[in-house]
Design an enzyme around this catalytic site. Sequence first.
Site, PDB file in Angstrom:
ATOM      1  N   GLY A 203      44.170  21.868  20.785  1.00  0.00           N
ATOM      2  CA  GLY A 203      44.243  22.864  21.858  1.00  0.00           C
ATOM      3  C   GLY A 203      44.399  22.188  23.200  1.00  0.00           C
ATOM      4  O   GLY A 203      44.822  21.029  23.284  1.00  0.00           O
ATOM      5  N   VAL A 207      39.377  22.643  27.138  1.00  0.00           N
ATOM      6  CA  VAL A 207      38.440  22.908  26.035  1.00  0.00           C
ATOM      7  C   VAL A 207      38.165  21.605  25.272  1.00  0.00           C
ATOM      8  O   VAL A 207      37.048  21.390  24.787  1.00  0.00           O
ATOM      9  CB  VAL A 207      38.974  24.023  25.105  1.00  0.00           C
ATOM     10  N   GLY A 208      39.147  20.723  25.246  1.00  0.00           N
ATOM     11  CA  GLY A 208      38.927  19.403  24.624  1.00  0.00           C
ATOM     12  C   GLY A 208      37.727  18.700  25.245  1.00  0.00           C
ATOM     13  O   GLY A 208      36.930  18.070  24.547  1.00  0.00           O
ATOM     14  N   GLU A 225      43.602  16.721  19.500  1.00  0.00           N
ATOM     15  CA  GLU A 225      45.067  16.890  19.502  1.00  0.00           C
ATOM     16  C   GLU A 225      45.391  17.811  20.664  1.00  0.00           C
ATOM     17  O   GLU A 225      45.264  19.027  20.561  1.00  0.00           O
ATOM     18  CB  GLU A 225      45.526  17.504  18.166  1.00  0.00           C
ATOM     19  N   CYS A 259      53.526  22.087  20.917  1.00  0.00           N
ATOM     20  CA  CYS A 259      52.899  21.029  21.723  1.00  0.00           C
ATOM     21  C   CYS A 259      53.845  19.874  22.009  1.00  0.00           C
ATOM     22  O   CYS A 259      53.735  19.223  23.040  1.00  0.00           O
ATOM     23  CB  CYS A 259      51.647  20.522  21.031  1.00  0.00           C
TER      24      CYS A 259
HETATM   25  P1  NAD Z   1      43.542  28.182  21.814  1.00  0.00           P
HETATM   26  O1  NAD Z   1      43.336  29.138  22.937  1.00  0.00           O
HETATM   27  O2  NAD Z   1      43.864  28.707  20.460  1.00  0.00           O
HETATM   28  O3  NAD Z   1      42.234  27.277  21.750  1.00  0.00           O
HETATM   29  C1  NAD Z   1      42.078  26.271  20.785  1.00  0.00           C
HETATM   30  C2  NAD Z   1      40.755  26.478  20.068  1.00  0.00           C
HETATM   31  O4  NAD Z   1      39.688  26.272  20.996  1.00  0.00           O
HETATM   32  C3  NAD Z   1      40.592  27.880  19.495  1.00  0.00           C
HETATM   33  O5  NAD Z   1      40.139  27.788  18.162  1.00  0.00           O
HETATM   34  C4  NAD Z   1      39.582  28.520  20.414  1.00  0.00           C
HETATM   35  O6  NAD Z   1      38.746  29.446  19.744  1.00  0.00           O
HETATM   36  C5  NAD Z   1      38.765  27.340  20.895  1.00  0.00           C
HETATM   37  N1  NAD Z   1      38.179  27.568  22.219  1.00  0.00           N
HETATM   38  C6  NAD Z   1      38.775  28.187  23.269  1.00  0.00           C
HETATM   39  N2  NAD Z   1      37.938  28.195  24.344  1.00  0.00           N
HETATM   40  C7  NAD Z   1      36.807  27.566  23.941  1.00  0.00           C
HETATM   41  C8  NAD Z   1      35.569  27.238  24.590  1.00  0.00           C
HETATM   42  N3  NAD Z   1      35.337  27.575  25.853  1.00  0.00           N
HETATM   43  N4  NAD Z   1      34.630  26.591  23.874  1.00  0.00           N
HETATM   44  C9  NAD Z   1      34.850  26.247  22.586  1.00  0.00           C
HETATM   45  N5  NAD Z   1      36.007  26.527  21.928  1.00  0.00           N
HETATM   46  C10 NAD Z   1      36.963  27.167  22.584  1.00  0.00           C
HETATM   47  O7  NAD Z   1      44.670  27.152  22.145  1.00  0.00           O
HETATM   48  P2  NAD Z   1      45.142  26.573  23.550  1.00  0.00           P
HETATM   49  O8  NAD Z   1      44.045  25.773  24.171  1.00  0.00           O
HETATM   50  O9  NAD Z   1      45.863  27.597  24.320  1.00  0.00           O
HETATM   51  O10 NAD Z   1      46.227  25.573  22.910  1.00  0.00           O
HETATM   52  C11 NAD Z   1      47.383  25.238  23.559  1.00  0.00           C
HETATM   53  C12 NAD Z   1      47.336  23.745  23.837  1.00  0.00           C
HETATM   54  O11 NAD Z   1      47.193  23.056  22.610  1.00  0.00           O
HETATM   55  C13 NAD Z   1      48.596  23.234  24.461  1.00  0.00           C
HETATM   56  O12 NAD Z   1      48.244  22.326  25.463  1.00  0.00           O
HETATM   57  C14 NAD Z   1      49.274  22.498  23.333  1.00  0.00           C
HETATM   58  O13 NAD Z   1      50.106  21.460  23.756  1.00  0.00           O
HETATM   59  C15 NAD Z   1      48.097  21.993  22.557  1.00  0.00           C
HETATM   60  N6  NAD Z   1      48.458  21.761  21.168  1.00  0.00           N
HETATM   61  C16 NAD Z   1      48.390  20.498  20.721  1.00  0.00           C
HETATM   62  C17 NAD Z   1      48.772  20.226  19.429  1.00  0.00           C
HETATM   63  C18 NAD Z   1      48.696  18.826  18.891  1.00  0.00           C
HETATM   64  O14 NAD Z   1      48.807  18.672  17.681  1.00  0.00           O
HETATM   65  N7  NAD Z   1      48.495  17.806  19.721  1.00  0.00           N
HETATM   66  C19 NAD Z   1      49.214  21.236  18.595  1.00  0.00           C
HETATM   67  C20 NAD Z   1      49.257  22.526  19.100  1.00  0.00           C
HETATM   68  C21 NAD Z   1      48.872  22.776  20.399  1.00  0.00           C
END
Ligand code: NAD
Length: 471
Positions: A203, A207-208, A225, A259
């Site tokens: 994600g 959040v990471g 990731e 991504c």
């Molecule tokens: P998302 O909103 O689905 O969030 C990812 C996960 O984090 C979800 O399961 C969500 O429930 C959880 N989450 C959200 N907020 C949270 C919090 N405050 N506390 C704990 N958990 C929480 O996805 P996103 O963040 O919109 O993802 C998009 C990003 O992910 C982009 O930057 C994209 O580049 C990256 N991405 C990376 C890869 C990779 O393999 N490197 C793949 C796909 C997407």
Amino acid sequence: MTGSASKSVPKRPTNSPDYSREFESLQSTFRSGRTRDLDWRRTQLHALEKMMVDNEAELISALAADLGKPAQEAWTAEISYVASDAAYCRKRLGKWTRNRRVSTPLTGWPARSWVQPEPLGTVLIIGAWNYPLQLTLAGLAAAIAAGNCAVIKPSELAPATSAVIAKRLPEYLDAACVRVIEGAVEETSALLELPFDHILYTGGGNVGRIVMRAAAKNLTPVTLELGGKSPCIILPNANLETTARRLAWGKFMNAGQTCIAPDYVLTDRDTEARLLPILENVLRDMFGADPAQSDSYGRIVNGRHFDRLSAFLNDGEIVIGGESDAAERYIAPTVLSGVSADSGVMQEEIFGPVLPILNVPDIDSAIEFVCARDKPLAAYLFGNDAAQEQRFLEQVSAGNICINDTMMFMVVEELPFGGVGPSGMGAYSGESGFRTFSHMKSVMKRGWWPDIALRYAPYTAKKWNWLRRLR
Ligand code: NAD
């Protein structure tokens, strides 16, 4: 038995969901040794493949409901991807799990030394919405291959796919070892309180950071990731016909919500002028005169992202596309020209079907531009000059690089997929996934005789002398 045996579940804040019972039950299964058995692992991986095959139609519908994902994309990048990944792990398990002998130096003789892979325990996989099946289940295949129990938390922003995973997975996989927990922030936060043995999070970086902070409390290792702005440099000597097709494929698949999609293009003015009409033709061939009517083109995941992306349409001159429909969450494949590095579209990962083109005079300026910014998840170069290619490879740091194409490194299972710096840490495709979810345990077995006394007290000048010689 080692692993999660000694970890106790911490007190949770009141009113938040409580998953400690599920977690303890998984820990207990892990301690029983069930998941260490190679036949169990192979059976589970085979069941995961079968789940993809048996439920193809239901999964395609769910992905269409969540993202308007075209059926072919749903199949190639999610359903078949997961099935192939599971099969790949299943076929190589025997090799990966074998102990690896290492040489023992003279000072350690008589002995044998080896590296013995062991599963970590109970792991947590938190997926993102853009490839909601792949981003949870490919990680699961690696976790199972390594012999772990797992909790999967699919993204709430792809609710139809999350529901199918929650419904179907227990029909195929061993429910004592693998659980699906659906939910959003509250549920994920509750899961993050638990002392998992590893967390794989996919994600955004913000959040990471939350995930990594929570993991630090339990000293849980993480694989992150993340994303970033993946640049695409196009040199004048590139084959522009093929470049345009490969660029359009990588950028507009899943309506740009990938991504590793090329985020922006860096090229010189003349090459841009030659590229644009070709790109326009390519897009018409791919999606027709009105991409809104095309079965091969997806939709934006929700209204918030639609609004965010719509604002970018003002950040340059629209040279291709630009049409949008809020009710449909549709944004046409769009190319922006004359974009400045200070504009909004260049301040964050675009993650949608808007492609800005920025002009740079030559490859050195392009490399300088990329290196002055966060290390991206992917970097692309289209060109036909070995020396320029070498400069790019040496100077640009990115999670993954592809020369003369976009995203295709994903088909090479033996290439570890992952970010670097702000685009992530760790990797989990192919054998790298097995290693991510394993501990490489060092083992040395000493022989009884001879028991050379050089290292024992009393220390003497003679013993020290011998030790110096043996080094
Ligand atoms: P998302 O909103 O689905 O969030 C990812 C996960 O984090 C979800 O399961 C969500 O429930 C959880 N989450 C959200 N907020 C949270 C919090 N405050 N506390 C704990 N958990 C929480 O996805 P996103 O963040 O919109 O993802 C998009 C990003 O992910 C982009 O930057 C994209 O580049 C990256 N991405 C990376 C890869 C990779 O393999 N490197 C793949 C796909 C997407």
